[in-house]
Scaffold this motif. Structure first.
Motif, mmCIF file in Angstrom:
data_model
loop_
_atom_site.group_PDB
_atom_site.id
_atom_site.type_symbol
_atom_site.label_atom_id
_atom_site.label_comp_id
_atom_site.label_asym_id
_atom_site.label_seq_id
_atom_site.Cartn_x
_atom_site.Cartn_y
_atom_site.Cartn_z
ATOM 1 N N ARG A 1 0.835 -1.211 0.000
ATOM 2 C CA ARG A 1 0.000 0.000 0.000
ATOM 3 C C ARG A 1 0.870 1.262 0.000
ATOM 4 O O ARG A 1 0.566 2.236 -0.684
ATOM 5 N N GLN A 2 1.962 1.249 0.760
ATOM 6 C CA GLN A 2 2.861 2.403 0.808
ATOM 7 C C GLN A 2 3.529 2.638 -0.536
ATOM 8 O O GLN A 2 3.638 3.783 -0.996
ATOM 9 N N VAL A 3 3.988 1.575 -1.165
ATOM 10 C CA VAL A 3 4.641 1.703 -2.478
ATOM 11 C C VAL A 3 3.638 2.215 -3.512
ATOM 12 O O VAL A 3 3.953 3.115 -4.291
ATOM 13 N N MET A 4 2.424 1.647 -3.516
ATOM 14 C CA MET A 4 1.408 2.109 -4.467
ATOM 15 C C MET A 4 1.088 3.587 -4.239
ATOM 16 O O MET A 4 0.984 4.353 -5.198
ATOM 17 N N ALA A 5 0.963 3.978 -2.975
ATOM 18 C CA ALA A 5 0.653 5.383 -2.665
ATOM 19 C C ALA A 5 1.783 6.297 -3.125
ATOM 20 O O ALA A 5 1.536 7.355 -3.703
ATOM 21 N N SER A 6 3.017 5.884 -2.890
ATOM 22 C CA SER A 6 4.142 6.730 -3.304
ATOM 23 C C SER A 6 4.255 6.832 -4.818
ATOM 24 O O SER A 6 4.735 7.828 -5.345
ATOM 25 N N ASP A 7 3.776 5.801 -5.523
ATOM 26 C CA ASP A 7 3.779 5.816 -6.990
ATOM 27 C C ASP A 7 2.507 6.429 -7.563
ATOM 28 O O ASP A 7 2.363 6.553 -8.778
ATOM 29 N N GLY A 8 1.556 6.775 -6.692
ATOM 30 C CA GLY A 8 0.321 7.392 -7.150
ATOM 31 C C GLY A 8 -0.688 6.420 -7.728
ATOM 32 O O GLY A 8 -1.485 6.786 -8.589
ATOM 33 N N LYS B 1 4.008 -2.351 -16.822
ATOM 34 C CA LYS B 1 5.103 -1.404 -16.613
ATOM 35 C C LYS B 1 4.600 0.034 -16.671
ATOM 36 O O LYS B 1 4.999 0.871 -15.872
ATOM 37 N N ALA B 2 3.731 0.324 -17.617
ATOM 38 C CA ALA B 2 3.201 1.681 -17.761
ATOM 39 C C ALA B 2 2.370 2.071 -16.538
ATOM 40 O O ALA B 2 2.409 3.205 -16.089
ATOM 41 N N CYS B 3 1.663 1.117 -16.007
ATOM 42 C CA CYS B 3 0.790 1.383 -14.862
ATOM 43 C C CYS B 3 1.591 1.485 -13.576
ATOM 44 O O CYS B 3 1.336 2.381 -12.772
ATOM 45 N N CYS B 4 2.533 0.611 -13.397
ATOM 46 C CA CYS B 4 3.156 0.447 -12.081
ATOM 47 C C CYS B 4 4.587 0.951 -11.977
ATOM 48 O O CYS B 4 5.109 1.084 -10.874
ATOM 49 N N THR C 1 -3.653 3.159 -7.066
ATOM 50 C CA THR C 1 -4.608 2.616 -6.113
ATOM 51 C C THR C 1 -4.768 1.116 -6.339
ATOM 52 O O THR C 1 -4.426 0.602 -7.412
ATOM 53 N N SER C 2 -5.305 0.461 -5.336
ATOM 54 C CA SER C 2 -5.543 -0.974 -5.476
ATOM 55 C C SER C 2 -6.560 -1.228 -6.586
ATOM 56 O O SER C 2 -6.480 -2.245 -7.287
ATOM 57 N N GLU C 3 -7.496 -0.304 -6.780
ATOM 58 C CA GLU C 3 -8.488 -0.480 -7.845
ATOM 59 C C GLU C 3 -7.824 -0.453 -9.228
ATOM 60 O O GLU C 3 -8.214 -1.204 -10.128
ATOM 61 N N GLU C 4 -6.815 0.382 -9.426
ATOM 62 C CA GLU C 4 -6.083 0.402 -10.706
ATOM 63 C C GLU C 4 -5.408 -0.948 -10.950
ATOM 64 O O GLU C 4 -5.419 -1.450 -12.073
ATOM 65 N N ILE C 5 -4.815 -1.499 -9.910
ATOM 66 C CA ILE C 5 -4.131 -2.791 -10.045
ATOM 67 C C ILE C 5 -5.149 -3.884 -10.354
ATOM 68 O O ILE C 5 -4.918 -4.737 -11.220
ATOM 69 N N ARG C 6 -6.276 -3.875 -9.669
ATOM 70 C CA ARG C 6 -7.330 -4.868 -9.934
ATOM 71 C C ARG C 6 -7.821 -4.752 -11.384
ATOM 72 O O ARG C 6 -8.030 -5.762 -12.062
ATOM 73 N N THR C 7 -7.994 -3.518 -11.857
ATOM 74 C CA THR C 7 -8.424 -3.298 -13.238
ATOM 75 C C THR C 7 -7.396 -3.855 -14.217
ATOM 76 O O THR C 7 -7.756 -4.496 -15.213
ATOM 77 N N LEU C 8 -6.122 -3.619 -13.947
ATOM 78 C CA LEU C 8 -5.062 -4.155 -14.805
ATOM 79 C C LEU C 8 -5.137 -5.675 -14.857
ATOM 80 O O LEU C 8 -5.095 -6.273 -15.935
#
Length: 77
Positions: free
Chosen positions: A19-26, A72-75, A28-35
């Motif tokens: 969660r911290q890494v995702m937040a620092s990269d801007g 890669k583009a997302c994360c 959300t968990s919903e973006e990852i789920r969508t991917l």
């Protein structure tokens, strides 16, 4: 998470460090789920086509590459 099993996507996305890494990269968990849903849908459509044609079920290399590019583009900005 049960010991000795693969973690689920929910397990991973609920880990504090993730969660911290995702937040620092801007992200959300919903973006990852969508991917993951998008990649899964592409893979399922490939499997369906391959089964109809009697070919191998492995996705074509260009689909694997496209999924990797999308991840890669997302994360990995």
């Amino acid at each position: 998470m049960l010991s000795g099993t693969e973690p689920t996507l929910d397990d991973l996305l609920n880990e504090p460090i993730i969660r911290q890494v995702m937040a620092s990269d801007g992200h959300t968990s919903e973006e990852i789920r969508t991917l993951f849903k998008t990649v899964r849908q592409r893979n399922l459509s490939t499997v369906s086509i391959s089964k109809q044609e009697g070919d191998m079920v492995t996705p074509p290399a260009h689909m694997c590459e496209a999924a990797l590019r999308a991840a890669k583009a997302c994360c990995l900005r």
